[in-house]
Design an enzyme around this catalytic site. Structure first.
Site: not given
Ligand code: NAD
Length: 476
Positions: A150, A174-175, A177, A248, A282, A379
């Protein structure tokens, strides 16, 4: 209630069991709701992408380039709406929301150019052995699932969608939520451009919907951006099916400030590296390593700069930093403030949630943080900076590299030979010298160690969606 899933070229209501609340984080209140996609709808989206694949991969590279330029143009036509939605749903200050949109536009234009050059990449391979010819074909990987977080929703999706479509893949996106509305623009643009049905599908939902997609046996690849904990689940699904994955993930990046720096300039870089997007990056440079000779001059000015930032609601006032995007993130950051108090860390600025509506915290600085502190190693994903002092270049490199992550780093020094030397020694995917968070579509994005697998952006971003094939012919 918003109709929010784009499957096989049609907008459909969600049939899942989760109701998603879309919030304004500056008020801490919902402003829209939508029903998540069901597992059956994820199936339909994957099936639509599968049936669209043969015709899409057979389009000419220049035809696909035309669609990508169309995406860039149409994003520009929706400029004000997309900026406003990011301000409202992410809490981004206006100038940050504008930069995100421009980044997404630049990404589609860049991959349009790379798509147009694709035929020249399919070429004869010179062979040392006589009697044979060989040629390379770069083919699309196939049907790809794209799961995004997000914090930079328009951008992260563009970094995946544009190269995937350029390569000739069909996709199911899948964006998150937390921010499910802004990326609907990609479905609306697909409609406006008459993109063939099924080439781009969008399913919204929480973890259950993400898992239905990442576990799906109908995908040829999954590209995921998000947390390490979910990333490892996604990797397990991919490994069960022996299927490629790009990950990522998180970061805990260092900013190394040598004593030959101009103090005020260094303060600006440090502040930007930890407060842009309220530190929800990130790539936040959340570990400050400052050389002894400059530390006593720098830390008080850094403290003042953080305390002077204008924190507020970007929709009603001009601000340097908005709220955190979700209540969950606000609670997580607040829990680190509690840990810092328990650990007895020296707090020079902030260290608390703001006493007002919405999910605000103050920009925070802890000094002389021990190396084993959770705040130094984990983090946090908020505007929380931890500082340590160092004596020598070798010590700075060793401390910067002493992390399970390896996403980015910044090196600040007037001695450019030293800065380049340190940059070469850092175990990360991207280093900025005398700048912060400057991401260009021509360079790569991605990390080493626990920060992920693979690279986005640049030609590497396109390769991630291509499969290399050779055709070798015997001339005899
Ligand atoms: P998250 O892992 O909670 O969610 C990311 C996505 O995965 C969401 O769309 C979520 O609905 C989905 N998801 C959740 N559970 C899942 C499952 N069991 N199976 C498949 N999909 C699932 O992460 P977040 O809180 O949305 O984002 C923050 C994290 O993203 C931080 O750790 C950040 O460092 C990382 N991030 C990394 C980069 C990069 O380029 N390296 C860029 C942006 C964010």
């Amino acid at each position: 209630m918003t109709t929010s899933h784009y499957i096989a070229g049609r907008w459909v209501e969600g049939q899942g069991s989760d109701c998603i609340s879309v919030n304004d984080p500056a008020l801490g209140q919902p402003f829209a709701e939508l029903m998540a996609a069901s597992a059956a709808q994820v199936d339909q989206a994957v099936a639509a992408a599968r049936s669209a694949l043969p015709a899409w991969k057979a389009t000419s590279a220049s035809e696909r380039a035309g669609y990508l330029r169309g995406f860039a143009e149409q994003l520009g036509q929706r400029r004000e709406a997309l900026i406003s939605m990011q301000m409202r749903n992410n809490g981004k200050p206006r100038h940050e929301a504008e930069i995100d949109l421009d980044d997404a536009i630049a990404t589609f234009n860049y991959y349009a150019e790379l798509a147009a050059q694709l035929p020249s990449k399919n070429r004869e391979v010179p062979l040392a052995a006589p009697g044979f010819t060989a040629r390379t074909r770069l083919e699309p990987v196939g049907v790809v699932g794209l799961i995004v977080p997000w914090n930079f929703p328009l951008v992260t999706s563009a970094w995946k969608l544009a190269p995937a479509l350029a390569a000739g893949c069909t996709v199911v996106l899948k964006p998150s939520e937390v921010t499910p509305l802004v990326e609907q623009a990609y479905g609306q643009i697909a409609d406006a451009l008459d993109l063939p049905a099924g080439v781009l599908n969008i399913v919204n939902g929480k973890a259950e919907t993400g898992a239905a997609l990442s576990n799906h046996t109908g995908l040829d690849k999954l590209s995921f951006t998000g947390s390490n904990s979910v990333g490892s689940q996604v990797m397990r699904s991919a490994s069960a099916q022996c299927r490629p994955v790009t990950l990522e993930l998180g970061g805990k990046s260092a900013i190394v400030v040598f004593e030959d720096c101009d103090v005020d300039q260094a303060v600006q870089w440090i502040v930007a590296g930890i407060t842009w997007n309220a530190g929800q990056m990130c790539s936040a440079t959340s570990r400050l390593l400052v050389q002894n000779g400059i530390a006593d001059a720098l830390l008080p000015r850094l403290q003042a700069a953080l305390e002077n930032l204008r924190v507020g609601n970007p929709l009603i006032e001009e601000v340097d930093m908005g709220p955190l995007t979700s209540q969950a993130q606000w609670l997580k950051v607040a829990s680190y403030f509690a840990t810092a108090r328990e650990e007895g860390l020296q707090c020079l600025a902030g260290g608390k949630a703001l006493d007002r509506d919405g999910w605000f915290v103050s920009p925070t600085l802890y000094a002389d943080v021990p190396k084993d502190s959770r705040l130094w190693t984990e983090e946090i994903f908020g505007p929380v900076l931890c500082a340590r002092r160092f004596a020598t270049e070798e010590q700075a490199i060793a401390e910067a590299n002493d992390s399970r992550f390896g996403l980015v780093a910044t090196v600040c020094s007037a001695d450019l030979a030293r800065a380049e030397r340190v940059a070469d020694a850092l175990e990360v995917g991207h280093v900025w010298i005398n700048s912060v968070q400057a991401v260009f579509v021509e360079t790569s994005w991605g990390g080493t160690k626990g920060s992920g697998i693979g690279r986005e952006l640049g030609p590497w971003g396109l390769s991630a969606y291509q499969s290399v094939k050779h055709v070798t012919r015997c001339l005899g």
